[in-house]
Design an enzyme around this catalytic site. Sequence first.
Site, PDB file in Angstrom:
ATOM      1  N   TYR A 197      52.195  19.121  55.720  1.00  0.00           N
ATOM      2  CA  TYR A 197      52.272  18.250  56.892  1.00  0.00           C
ATOM      3  C   TYR A 197      53.302  17.150  56.649  1.00  0.00           C
ATOM      4  O   TYR A 197      53.624  16.804  55.514  1.00  0.00           O
ATOM      5  CB  TYR A 197      50.911  17.632  57.228  1.00  0.00           C
ATOM      6  CG  TYR A 197      50.423  16.581  56.245  1.00  0.00           C
ATOM      7  CD1 TYR A 197      50.711  15.228  56.438  1.00  0.00           C
ATOM      8  CD2 TYR A 197      49.661  16.938  55.135  1.00  0.00           C
ATOM      9  CE1 TYR A 197      50.256  14.268  55.564  1.00  0.00           C
ATOM     10  CE2 TYR A 197      49.203  15.982  54.252  1.00  0.00           C
ATOM     11  CZ  TYR A 197      49.501  14.639  54.458  1.00  0.00           C
ATOM     12  OH  TYR A 197      49.072  13.688  53.582  1.00  0.00           O
ATOM     13  N   CYS A 198      53.829  16.631  57.753  1.00  0.00           N
ATOM     14  CA  CYS A 198      54.667  15.435  57.710  1.00  0.00           C
ATOM     15  C   CYS A 198      54.106  14.460  58.735  1.00  0.00           C
ATOM     16  O   CYS A 198      52.890  14.426  58.953  1.00  0.00           O
ATOM     17  CB  CYS A 198      56.144  15.769  57.929  1.00  0.00           C
ATOM     18  SG  CYS A 198      56.528  16.583  59.512  1.00  0.00           S
ATOM     19  N   TRP A 199      54.949  13.649  59.363  1.00  0.00           N
ATOM     20  CA  TRP A 199      54.432  12.632  60.281  1.00  0.00           C
ATOM     21  C   TRP A 199      53.806  13.244  61.523  1.00  0.00           C
ATOM     22  O   TRP A 199      52.678  12.926  61.896  1.00  0.00           O
ATOM     23  CB  TRP A 199      55.564  11.681  60.672  1.00  0.00           C
ATOM     24  CG  TRP A 199      55.162  10.644  61.672  1.00  0.00           C
ATOM     25  CD1 TRP A 199      55.529  10.565  62.974  1.00  0.00           C
ATOM     26  CD2 TRP A 199      54.287   9.528  61.458  1.00  0.00           C
ATOM     27  NE1 TRP A 199      54.951   9.477  63.594  1.00  0.00           N
ATOM     28  CE2 TRP A 199      54.174   8.818  62.678  1.00  0.00           C
ATOM     29  CE3 TRP A 199      53.573   9.061  60.356  1.00  0.00           C
ATOM     30  CZ2 TRP A 199      53.412   7.681  62.823  1.00  0.00           C
ATOM     31  CZ3 TRP A 199      52.797   7.917  60.499  1.00  0.00           C
ATOM     32  CH2 TRP A 199      52.719   7.244  61.712  1.00  0.00           C
TER      33      TRP A 199
END
Length: 361
Positions: free
Chosen positions: A99-101
Amino acid sequence: MSPTPMLRTLASLAEVAALDHDAVIDVRSPSEYAEDHLPGAINLPVLDDAERARVGTIYKQQSPFLARKVGAALVARNAARHLEGPLADLSGAWRPLLYCWRGGQRSGSFATILAQVGWRVELVDGGYKSWRRLVVEMLHDRPVPSPVVVLDGNTGSAKTELLALLAARGLQVIDLEGLANHRGSLFGAMPGGQPSQKAFEGRLAMALATLDPARPVVVEAESSKVGDIALPKQLWAAMAAAPRIHVAAPAEARAAYLARAYADLAGDRARLAAVIESLRPLHLAEVVDTWLALAAEGAFAPLAAGLMAHHYDPRYEKHRARFADGRERVVEAPSLAPEALAPLADRIALTVGALASATRR
């Protein structure tokens, strides 16, 4: 490769911990990860803080196309470093969750590379923002799922240690000071410092999500803040309205306990003196000078007794009066010596059970 369906339809935060993946990887920058991240996630950034700032500047000041091109080159270099480093020895059966932002370009780019290697990669739908949304929902939009019982008592009543003993006896507890990495007083700073507010809230949300609603949960009496961490309003309201168990121990026993429990602070005379000095605006100069002298002499039990008598106990009694509603149960604790704590915890556990039964009637 797609967003994991379980996170797309996540009904409770507890499910996050049960996801069937070998690793949860946060690909955001180190500062983003340090502020908060999903439980158990490791940080393999595809852009570090300086690189992320550089790409953002190019995006705003030059062009989105150039920013994407520069970003892609940086992501590829960092992905290669991860593949040759922490991921080098992993087998083809390894299953990561990334995941990222927002679950967009950073995690998607890295996931594409990992998928080309042959690993079964999934993405968190919505990224960190989806996790944060669930945390906020748990803490601010829902009531505390279990009936709350507050473990109360003047400073030095061994409440935190007793809370751990209650957990060992099978009671549901939430150690707010443990989650906040702070002992809840002027002298309460712990090694490593406190987590961010968001990180604390994530830890607390997970603890609340795993509670059995049919059983009470015991928490230690706190003010609305633990160190610099603010308690969510839903929990604070539940604590303010909860029945209380008051551990009543004599001042001598509490002073001896504090001298033992704060041995780490006793070994740092400069820090101890600095905290005492911070009390000058609140107390007469000769009183503070006496405390400083006791600290310098290593007379920690008399120092604790003086601080309790003149600083902590008066404030505690004023605070406690706000919650007096006739539902307090007093458990006498003549001694807080190590050998006395287990029997004391047994009596408190019985009292929790009695309060729970009375509440159900």
